[in-house]
Design a protein around this motif. Sequence first.
Motif, PDB file in Angstrom:
ATOM      1  N   GLU A  71      -4.043   9.275   0.448  1.00  0.00           N
ATOM      2  CA  GLU A  71      -3.330   8.069   0.880  1.00  0.00           C
ATOM      3  C   GLU A  71      -3.085   7.083  -0.264  1.00  0.00           C
ATOM      4  O   GLU A  71      -2.460   6.051  -0.068  1.00  0.00           O
ATOM      5  CB  GLU A  71      -4.094   7.373   2.011  1.00  0.00           C
ATOM      6  N   GLN A  72      -3.523   7.412  -1.457  1.00  0.00           N
ATOM      7  CA  GLN A  72      -3.373   6.499  -2.599  1.00  0.00           C
ATOM      8  C   GLN A  72      -1.916   6.301  -2.977  1.00  0.00           C
ATOM      9  O   GLN A  72      -1.159   7.250  -3.094  1.00  0.00           O
ATOM     10  CB  GLN A  72      -4.131   7.037  -3.807  1.00  0.00           C
ATOM     11  N   GLN A  73      -1.554   5.051  -3.181  1.00  0.00           N
ATOM     12  CA  GLN A  73      -0.234   4.707  -3.687  1.00  0.00           C
ATOM     13  C   GLN A  73      -0.434   3.787  -4.877  1.00  0.00           C
ATOM     14  O   GLN A  73      -1.216   2.848  -4.818  1.00  0.00           O
ATOM     15  CB  GLN A  73       0.597   4.014  -2.629  1.00  0.00           C
ATOM     16  N   GLY A  74       0.245   4.076  -5.968  1.00  0.00           N
ATOM     17  CA  GLY A  74       0.079   3.262  -7.171  1.00  0.00           C
ATOM     18  C   GLY A  74      -1.180   3.649  -7.939  1.00  0.00           C
ATOM     19  O   GLY A  74      -1.821   4.653  -7.663  1.00  0.00           O
ATOM     20  N   PHE A  75      -1.528   2.809  -8.893  1.00  0.00           N
ATOM     21  CA  PHE A  75      -2.667   3.097  -9.768  1.00  0.00           C
ATOM     22  C   PHE A  75      -3.970   2.639  -9.133  1.00  0.00           C
ATOM     23  O   PHE A  75      -4.076   1.516  -8.647  1.00  0.00           O
ATOM     24  CB  PHE A  75      -2.490   2.395 -11.113  1.00  0.00           C
ATOM     25  N   VAL A  76      -4.953   3.510  -9.132  1.00  0.00           N
ATOM     26  CA  VAL A  76      -6.299   3.190  -8.682  1.00  0.00           C
ATOM     27  C   VAL A  76      -7.267   3.850  -9.658  1.00  0.00           C
ATOM     28  O   VAL A  76      -7.092   5.019 -10.016  1.00  0.00           O
ATOM     29  CB  VAL A  76      -6.560   3.718  -7.246  1.00  0.00           C
TER      30      VAL A  76
END
Length: 120
Positions: free
Chosen positions: A65-70
């Motif tokens: 579910e990650q969107q963008g930088f983590v």
Amino acid sequence: MLHSLVVHEGSIQDRDGAKLVLWPLAKSLPGLLKIWADAGYTGQLVAWDTDKLGCVLEIVSKPKEQQGFVVLPKRWIVERTFAWFGNYRILSKEYDYSLKSSEGNILLAMSHLMLKRLAS
């Protein structure tokens, strides 16, 4: 104490090159229980590691579910080290003609980083 450093040709896939690093590492650290790796090391390497080295190769991958930088756990340590290498001109570009000189330059850079930390 350096446990394992291997620079290999670009024609060797990272999963195959990992065996060149992990084998001597496991011999120098017999109590090694877990190794973290990114998603590029999935597949047969995980089974090889468990079978040959007797430790767990845990793949650190981003959540679906990650969107963008983590920032991913444990992975930032490796990325930070690569960023430190970028501060050394000899490591910021590929100037070396031999694998041994590449390994030597990495050892020099890491020695310099450790000495700076000891001095402060």
